[in-house]
Each structure stands twice: as structure tokens, then as C-alpha cells.
Scaffold this active site. Structure first.
Site, PDB file in Angstrom:
ATOM      1  N   ASP A  82       0.843  -1.200   0.000  1.00 49.67           N
ATOM      2  CA  ASP A  82       0.000   0.000   0.000  1.00 49.67           C
ATOM      3  C   ASP A  82       0.883   1.258   0.000  1.00 49.67           C
ATOM      4  O   ASP A  82       1.924   1.304   0.664  1.00 49.67           O
ATOM      5  CB  ASP A  82      -0.857  -0.050   1.278  1.00 49.67           C
ATOM      6  CG  ASP A  82      -2.048   0.879   1.248  1.00 49.67           C
ATOM      7  OD1 ASP A  82      -2.533   1.192   0.143  1.00 49.67           O
ATOM      8  OD2 ASP A  82      -2.519   1.265   2.338  1.00 49.67           O
ATOM      9  N   HIS A  83       0.478   2.270  -0.731  1.00 51.57           N
ATOM     10  CA  HIS A  83       1.091   3.611  -0.695  1.00 51.57           C
ATOM     11  C   HIS A  83       2.623   3.613  -0.686  1.00 51.57           C
ATOM     12  O   HIS A  83       3.247   4.153   0.241  1.00 51.57           O
ATOM     13  CB  HIS A  83       0.605   4.402   0.524  1.00 51.57           C
ATOM     14  CG  HIS A  83      -0.818   4.835   0.392  1.00 51.57           C
ATOM     15  ND1 HIS A  83      -1.225   5.853  -0.426  1.00 51.57           N
ATOM     16  CD2 HIS A  83      -1.950   4.349   0.959  1.00 51.57           C
ATOM     17  CE1 HIS A  83      -2.541   5.986  -0.347  1.00 51.57           C
ATOM     18  NE2 HIS A  83      -3.009   5.079   0.478  1.00 51.57           N
ATOM     19  N   HIS A 180      -8.187   8.959   4.717  1.00 49.46           N
ATOM     20  CA  HIS A 180      -7.630   7.942   5.628  1.00 49.46           C
ATOM     21  C   HIS A 180      -7.890   8.344   7.080  1.00 49.46           C
ATOM     22  O   HIS A 180      -7.878   9.526   7.399  1.00 49.46           O
ATOM     23  CB  HIS A 180      -6.117   7.817   5.413  1.00 49.46           C
ATOM     24  CG  HIS A 180      -5.731   7.350   4.044  1.00 49.46           C
ATOM     25  ND1 HIS A 180      -4.958   8.096   3.188  1.00 49.46           N
ATOM     26  CD2 HIS A 180      -6.023   6.208   3.384  1.00 49.46           C
ATOM     27  CE1 HIS A 180      -4.766   7.412   2.059  1.00 49.46           C
ATOM     28  NE2 HIS A 180      -5.415   6.275   2.148  1.00 49.46           N
ATOM     29  N   GLY A 181      -8.103   7.384   7.942  1.00 46.81           N
ATOM     30  CA  GLY A 181      -8.282   7.669   9.360  1.00 46.81           C
ATOM     31  C   GLY A 181      -9.757   7.764   9.719  1.00 46.81           C
ATOM     32  O   GLY A 181     -10.618   7.249   9.007  1.00 46.81           O
ATOM     33  N   HIS A 208     -10.043   4.383  -1.279  1.00 49.86           N
ATOM     34  CA  HIS A 208      -9.240   4.455  -0.054  1.00 49.86           C
ATOM     35  C   HIS A 208     -10.093   5.069   1.056  1.00 49.86           C
ATOM     36  O   HIS A 208     -11.118   5.663   0.791  1.00 49.86           O
ATOM     37  CB  HIS A 208      -7.987   5.294  -0.294  1.00 49.86           C
ATOM     38  CG  HIS A 208      -6.925   4.551  -1.049  1.00 49.86           C
ATOM     39  ND1 HIS A 208      -5.703   4.267  -0.507  1.00 49.86           N
ATOM     40  CD2 HIS A 208      -6.934   4.019  -2.286  1.00 49.86           C
ATOM     41  CE1 HIS A 208      -4.986   3.582  -1.394  1.00 49.86           C
ATOM     42  NE2 HIS A 208      -5.713   3.427  -2.486  1.00 49.86           N
ATOM     43  N   ASN A 230     -10.322  -0.191   0.550  1.00 50.27           N
ATOM     44  CA  ASN A 230      -9.248  -0.282   1.551  1.00 50.27           C
ATOM     45  C   ASN A 230      -9.758   0.031   2.956  1.00 50.27           C
ATOM     46  O   ASN A 230     -10.430   1.046   3.161  1.00 50.27           O
ATOM     47  CB  ASN A 230      -8.162   0.743   1.229  1.00 50.27           C
ATOM     48  CG  ASN A 230      -7.353   0.400   0.008  1.00 50.27           C
ATOM     49  OD1 ASN A 230      -7.653  -0.546  -0.703  1.00 50.27           O
ATOM     50  ND2 ASN A 230      -6.318   1.190  -0.248  1.00 50.27           N
ATOM     51  N   THR A 233      -7.716   1.692   9.393  1.00 44.04           N
ATOM     52  CA  THR A 233      -7.905   2.187  10.767  1.00 44.04           C
ATOM     53  C   THR A 233      -8.817   1.260  11.582  1.00 44.04           C
ATOM     54  O   THR A 233      -8.567   1.020  12.774  1.00 44.04           O
ATOM     55  CB  THR A 233      -8.479   3.624  10.730  1.00 44.04           C
ATOM     56  OG1 THR A 233      -7.585   4.421   9.938  1.00 44.04           O
ATOM     57  CG2 THR A 233      -8.580   4.235  12.109  1.00 44.04           C
TER      58      THR A 233
HETATM   59  P1  13P Z   1      -8.670   3.862   6.494  1.00 51.39           P
HETATM   60  O1  13P Z   1      -7.552   3.824   7.462  1.00 51.39           O
HETATM   61  O2  13P Z   1      -9.459   5.128   6.565  1.00 51.39           O
HETATM   62  O3  13P Z   1      -9.528   2.652   6.576  1.00 51.39           O
HETATM   63  O4  13P Z   1      -8.019   3.880   5.022  1.00 51.39           O
HETATM   64  C1  13P Z   1      -7.305   2.768   4.590  1.00 51.39           C
HETATM   65  C2  13P Z   1      -6.631   3.013   3.303  1.00 51.39           C
HETATM   66  O5  13P Z   1      -7.156   3.636   2.415  1.00 51.39           O
HETATM   67  C3  13P Z   1      -5.307   2.404   3.131  1.00 51.39           C
HETATM   68  O6  13P Z   1      -4.701   2.777   1.946  1.00 51.39           O
END
Ligand code: 13P
Length: 283
Positions: A82-83, A180-181, A208, A230, A233
Site C-alpha cells: 500500500d502507498h 484515511h483515518g 481508499h 481499503n 484504521t
Molecule cells: P482507512 O484507514 O481510513 O480505513 O483507510 C485505509 C486506506 O485507504 C489504506 O490505503
């Protein structure tokens, strides 16, 4: 067990009106719990690792552990990076058993993002490995990538079509307003962009920032063509919260297997809950 590759699995999911859950795991326990969830539902699953997790274990040790778990699973388990902003780390994971890599060049100018994706695609495709790319800036914190809400930028349709075609990627994560988060308010999601992109390109779309989105949001995104979602969190919370809960309930118990089992159940339930929503309208 290996059946379809990353891209085939996403295309199959899109065709059958569901999305493959992609869960960020960080150790043996979390990886095994997510695989247990997928096995209980008889669904394919993507295990994602952050670059930090790769650096902590080393690509060889982590890749060997995950490949072994995937090999023994009764469902298709895809191992995904990922990323990743670093081409050398992407190549090391390709060489160590990952099935797909996300090259995140979203902070770069468009042509440099495309060039970075192409370099990873060229290395990956020669080895049968797939690549995900990102355009626009997804808000929030993921690993060591921090994007303030004010800097989060949605992808532009024309640029997105150009990027998907020129980069050669196998899956596309456009910034659509998710983050994210943990969400502080209701996210403003650009459903129109998802719909138009799905019509304009064949590349499967990735969402995401899955933690905290409503079931309706997930299902609307899937109906418009999202094929991979995805979730990170929520998995971290399941792990840490259950650890704290166990310690509070059993302050004097010295039983690591029971402790692991408690956390395993929490992660498994969280992954199953998401996967059930992602496949609710599967045909
Ligand atoms: P979350 O942490 O918001 O679930 O996002 C996960 C994500 O997109 C990982 O690339």
C-alpha cells in the site's frame, strides 16, 4: 490457494457487483485473522502492508510469512503493498513475493507520477505482478503520508482518464473525497467522478479511506464501479481496543494463546462485517 491475479480478481468483482476487501495487516496475528474472515465467507481478500511494516520485518521475512499464509488459505489471498512512494522498495517487494504494488506518486506533478508508475509497471509486469496508481490527494494520515484536509484534492476527470491510460496501471485510486483515518464529519464524495471514470476507462477503481463510511456509501460506490475497498484504521482499532479490553477484563491471566485468540476474533469480526457489506449485492 491462487486462482485469479489482482487485476482479474478486481474485474471479476466489478462484473459481479461487489468489491474485494483490502485490509491493512501489520503482523502474523492480523494477517491470519483477516484470512480467517475471508475463509469464513468464502471470499477472495487482499492483505495490504504499509511500507513501515515492510521496513520493520524486511521484505524477505514478511513476504515469506504472508506467502505461506496465502498458500495455505482455502480462498484467494492477494498480497499487496500500500502507498509506496519509493521505487526501490516497490521492486524489493516484487522480488519478495508480493502480488501487487501501489505506487503512490500523487504528490508528484502528473508526468512524474506517470513516469514513476511506468517504471514500476515495467518491472512488475515482466514478473506477472500488478500495479495500482493514485491521482489527486487523498486526505488524512496513512503510514508516513500526511495530507491535511485543506490540501486534499479531488482528481480531475480528464487528467484521470489520461493518467489511467498513460501510466499502464492495473487498478486506479482517484481521490474522490474519502480520507484515511477517522472521519470528523460526513465526507463529500464525488460520486459523479466515480461514475464518469467507470464509463471512460476499463481500469478497476479503488476506494481508499474505508473506515467509517456508511453501508449505503460503500454500496453506492460499488454500484458505480468500485472494485477494491481499503480498510486500515478499523483493523488497527480492532487490535488495540481488544488488547485493552482483554487486559482490563483479565488483569492477572497469563495465557498468551487466549489473549491472541481474543484479538483474532475482534479483527476477524471487523473484516467480516466489512466484507459482508462489500458483497451484499453480489450477483
Ligand atoms: P482507512 O484507514 O481510513 O480505513 O483507510 C485505509 C486506506 O485507504 C489504506 O490505503
Amino acid at each position: 490457494m491462487k486462482t485469479r491475479n489482482f487485476k482479474e480478481e478486481l474485474l471479476y468483482a466489478r462484473e459481479h457487483k461487489y468489491a474485494v476487501g483490502a485490509f491493512n495487516i501489520f503482523n502474523y496475528l492480523s494477517a491470519r485473522a483477516v484470512i480467517r474472515a475471508a475463509s469464513a465467507l468464502d471470499l477472495p481478500v487482499i492483505l495490504q502492508t504499509s511500507v513501515t511494516t515492510v521496513k520493520k520485518f524486511g521484505p524477505n521475512e514478511l513476504g515469506t510469512m504472508l506467502r505461506q499464509l496465502a498458500w495455505n488459505a482455502p480462498v484467494n489471498v492477494i498480497i499487496h503493498l500500500d502507498h509506496c512512494t519509493n521505487v526501490e522498495i516497490a521492486k524489493a517487494c516484487i522480488d519478495s513475493g508480493w502480488d501487487s504494488i501501489m505506487f503512490d506518486g500523487s504528490r508528484l506533478p502528473l508526468n512524474e507520477n506517470i513516469a514513476g508508475c511506468r517504471e514500476v509497471v515495467s518491472y512488475a509486469h515482466r514478473r506477472g505482478i500488478m500495479v495500482e496508481g493514485e491521482l489527486g490527494k487523498i486526505g488524512g494520515v496513512e503510514d508516513d503520508i500526511v495530507v491535511d484536509a485543506a490540501d486534499a484534492t479531488g482528481a480531475d476527470l480528464d487528467e484521470a482518464v489520461y493518467f489511467a491510460r498513460e501510466s499502464g496501471i492495473d487498478a486506479f485510486a482517484p481521490a474522490i473525497g474519502t480520507a484515511h483515518g477517522v472521519y470528523k464529519g460526513t465526507p463529500h464524495i464525488d460520486y459523479k467522478l466515480v461514475e464518469e471514470l467507470s464509463k471512460a476507462i476499463d481500469t478497476p477503481l479503488v476506494v481508499h479511506g474505508g473506515t467509517g463510511l456508511s453501508d449505503e456509501t460503500f454500496q453506492r460506490l460499488i454500484s458505480l464501479g468500485a472494485a477494491k475497498i481499503n480498510v486500515s484504521t478499523a483493523i488497527k482499532h480492532a487490535y488495540i481496543d481488544s488488547c485493552q479490553e482483554y487486559m482490563a477484563k483479565n488483569p492477572d491471566k497469563l495465557d498468551p494463546i487466549d489473549f491472541d485468540q481474543f484479538m483474532n476474533c475482534s479483527i476477524k469480526d471487523t473484516a467480516m462485517r466489512h466484507m459482508s457489506v462489500f458483497t451484499a449485492n453480489k450477483i
